[in-house]
Write an enzyme that holds these catalytic residues in place. Structure first.
Site, PDB file in Angstrom:
ATOM      1  N   SER A  81       1.046  -1.206  -0.174  1.00 23.84           N
ATOM      2  CA  SER A  81       0.102   0.059   0.029  1.00 23.84           C
ATOM      3  C   SER A  81       0.758   1.296   0.018  1.00 23.84           C
ATOM      4  O   SER A  81       1.743   1.492  -0.956  1.00 23.84           O
ATOM      5  CB  SER A  81      -1.128  -0.233   1.058  1.00 23.84           C
ATOM      6  OG  SER A  81      -2.178   0.688   0.904  1.00 23.84           O
ATOM      7  N   LYS A 111       4.179   2.069  -2.323  1.00 22.49           N
ATOM      8  CA  LYS A 111       4.709   3.160  -3.147  1.00 22.49           C
ATOM      9  C   LYS A 111       5.945   3.601  -2.719  1.00 22.49           C
ATOM     10  O   LYS A 111       7.093   3.798  -3.431  1.00 22.49           O
ATOM     11  CB  LYS A 111       3.807   4.319  -2.731  1.00 22.49           C
ATOM     12  CG  LYS A 111       2.255   4.403  -2.798  1.00 22.49           C
ATOM     13  CD  LYS A 111       1.468   5.583  -2.555  1.00 22.49           C
ATOM     14  CE  LYS A 111      -0.005   5.331  -1.727  1.00 22.49           C
ATOM     15  NZ  LYS A 111      -0.963   4.697  -2.651  1.00 22.49           N
ATOM     16  N   TRP A 163      -9.856   0.363  -5.441  1.00 25.97           N
ATOM     17  CA  TRP A 163      -9.322   1.444  -4.989  1.00 25.97           C
ATOM     18  C   TRP A 163      -7.996   1.633  -5.759  1.00 25.97           C
ATOM     19  O   TRP A 163      -7.301   2.961  -5.803  1.00 25.97           O
ATOM     20  CB  TRP A 163      -9.410   1.716  -3.494  1.00 25.97           C
ATOM     21  CG  TRP A 163      -8.913   2.826  -2.917  1.00 25.97           C
ATOM     22  CD1 TRP A 163      -7.668   2.970  -2.154  1.00 25.97           C
ATOM     23  CD2 TRP A 163      -9.673   3.968  -2.897  1.00 25.97           C
ATOM     24  NE1 TRP A 163      -7.830   4.337  -1.601  1.00 25.97           N
ATOM     25  CE2 TRP A 163      -8.933   5.296  -2.187  1.00 25.97           C
ATOM     26  CE3 TRP A 163     -10.592   4.505  -3.603  1.00 25.97           C
ATOM     27  CZ2 TRP A 163      -9.267   6.419  -2.288  1.00 25.97           C
ATOM     28  CZ3 TRP A 163     -11.020   6.010  -3.474  1.00 25.97           C
ATOM     29  CH2 TRP A 163     -10.311   6.852  -2.555  1.00 25.97           C
ATOM     30  N   HIS A 204      -7.525  -5.803  -0.212  1.00 18.63           N
ATOM     31  CA  HIS A 204      -6.369  -5.077   0.033  1.00 18.63           C
ATOM     32  C   HIS A 204      -5.568  -5.547   1.146  1.00 18.63           C
ATOM     33  O   HIS A 204      -6.002  -5.160   2.271  1.00 18.63           O
ATOM     34  CB  HIS A 204      -6.754  -3.665   0.315  1.00 18.63           C
ATOM     35  CG  HIS A 204      -5.654  -2.409   0.432  1.00 18.63           C
ATOM     36  ND1 HIS A 204      -4.794  -2.170  -0.769  1.00 18.63           N
ATOM     37  CD2 HIS A 204      -5.223  -1.940   1.456  1.00 18.63           C
ATOM     38  CE1 HIS A 204      -4.214  -1.296  -0.347  1.00 18.63           C
ATOM     39  NE2 HIS A 204      -4.250  -1.268   0.910  1.00 18.63           N
TER      40      HIS A 204
END
Ligand code: GTR
Length: 421
Positions: free
Chosen positions: A261, A265, A352, A402
């Protein structure tokens, strides 16, 4: 009167509507967009060799991401002290070695430290290692009572026993499900984790963490091209790698940076900025990670900049609702990893994070890997769920939400066996 009431109603509703527009789940509403070619320079020259890529194109892409997306690290700060606070040759029921190592940084009156928790297989040889941040403290990744509880700021989570921004004993082991520790050790890898808030607390406050170490006079926040939180976290991973270069148990040339998540990044940005990392894994990293920004699917640049203004640099705000003006897209972040192996993973229900946008990034980054004679993603269509594509550029989409699961780790281990170990 009626008109006035409707106008008032509309005015009240407008902000809500614009928030809704910031997250699109409709494939037919994906705008037409043109992706920049990673192998064409900003002034239109085709890149035909590794040399041109490394001399011209890679540096200009890296510079663009640095100045306009994540922000530049404003200076150098080296490890001041290394302190092995605890170690055992007999951890995890005799399966592994454990070490807790605190790195301290100092400048003027400022001091910052963070602790690396590492488990390595019981061998005399130096081992390849997965390195990643955790969300709630090192003690949450294992039931091991010897792991110290961090005292850094953390967002409250009463169900984990985190109250008044403090971690407690109650949170021990609450995230074991995200770290397939035994599988990793059994496969011959080490695992090292760090609590990310020790490097920079995850809040919109640029006066804490490592940011102020570089402020001049009474500066309170980074300049528009200087580091947001993701860059500080990436910086912390590089400092951990500095440490591994002198650790007897770790093969520092085989450190794979992993993240989920927001921390996915971060792992991509760490891999892009520090070429010592042998490979990078992005687990469900989404917007500002592996997902293409210009698709505007799921979370968008405007939305992420509004919810998490501290993650990216000030200049990234120029691209809120203005993605098409970006001279880069996230496939070029992945390309910055080349020729090192990179793994992009999605989850079916994690819309998402835009699984398709994550796949397309891996696909469109592939020509740069091919320039090096490596295999990227060779199929144009997304693979079926739970059918990983594994090559130097790898991708899978698994069933579920997720999260990080054992399934994810099983794939990462298999990929690392083939492309890194
Ligand atoms: C979400 C954010 C995502 C992702 C996630 C996480 O709220 O919108 O971009 O980073 O948090 O890190 O858990």
């Amino acid at each position: 009167m009626k008109i006035l009431i409707s106008a008032l109603f509309l005015m009240l509703l407008l902000p809500v509507l614009s928030i809704a527009q910031e997250a699109n789940y409709d494939e037919t509403k994906v705008p037409e967009f043109k992706l920049p070619d990673p192998l064409t320079t900003f002034n239109g020259k085709k890149v035909k060799s590794v040399k041109q890529w490394e001399k011209k194109r890679r540096p200009e892409l890296l510079q663009f991401f640095t100045e306009n997306v994540y922000g530049a690290v404003p200076g150098e700060l080296k490890i001041h002290d290394i302190n092995v606070v605890e170690e055992s040759a007999n951890a995890l029921n005799g399966k592994a070695k454990r070490k807790q190592v605190t790195l301290t940084f100092k400048k003027d009156a400022k001091e910052l430290d963070f602790t690396i928790l590492m488990y390595t297989p019981k061998t005399e040889e130096k081992v390849p290692l997965f390195l990643g941040y955790n969300f709630y403290g090192n003690h949450t990744i294992t039931e091991d009572v010897n792991v110290q509880i961090s005292s850094a700021w953390v967002r409250d989570n009463p169900s984990f026993g985190i109250v008044n921004n403090q971690l407690t004993e109650q949170s021990r082991g609450v995230r074991t499900n995200r770290w397939a520790l035994e599988k990793i050790i059994d496969a011959g890898y080490g695992l090292a984790v760090i609590f990310y808030c020790e490097v920079d607390p995850d809040k919109d406050d640029m006066t804490d963490g490592v940011h102020p170490f570089f402020y001049v006079d009474d500066q309170q926040q980074p300049a528009n091209n200087e580091w947001g939180a993701i860059s500080t976290w990436a910086w912390g991973l590089s400092r951990a790698l500095d440490y591994f270069e002198q650790d007897a148990d770790v093969d520092a040339s085989k450190v794979i940076v992993f993240g989920h998540s927001r921390l996915g990044k971060t792992s991509l940005w760490a891999g892009a900025t520090d070429q010592r990392f042998a490979g990078a894994i992005s687990n469900d990293s989404g917007c500002g990670g592996a997902a293409l920004s210009k698709r505007c699917f799921g979370e968008t640049v405007a939305r992420i900049n509004r919810s998490f203004p501290h993650w990216f640099c000030g200049n990234f705000k120029n691209y809120s609702n203005n993605e098409q003006a970006l001279l880069v897209d996230q496939h070029e972040l992945i390309a910055l990893l080349a020729p090192r192996p990179v793994y992009v993973a999605s989850a079916e229900e994690d819309r998402w994070a835009d699984p398709k946008g994550e796949f397309l990034s891996a696909l469109y980054a592939s020509p740069v890997f091919e320039l090096y004679g490596k295999t990227g993603i060779t199929q144009q269509e997304m693979p079926e769920v739970n059918h990983p594509i594994q090559s130097t550029v790898s991708y899978h989409i698994r069933t579920g939400v997720h999260d990080v699961t054992d399934y994810d780790w099983e794939q990462y281990i298999r990929w690392a066996d083939n492309f890194i170990k």
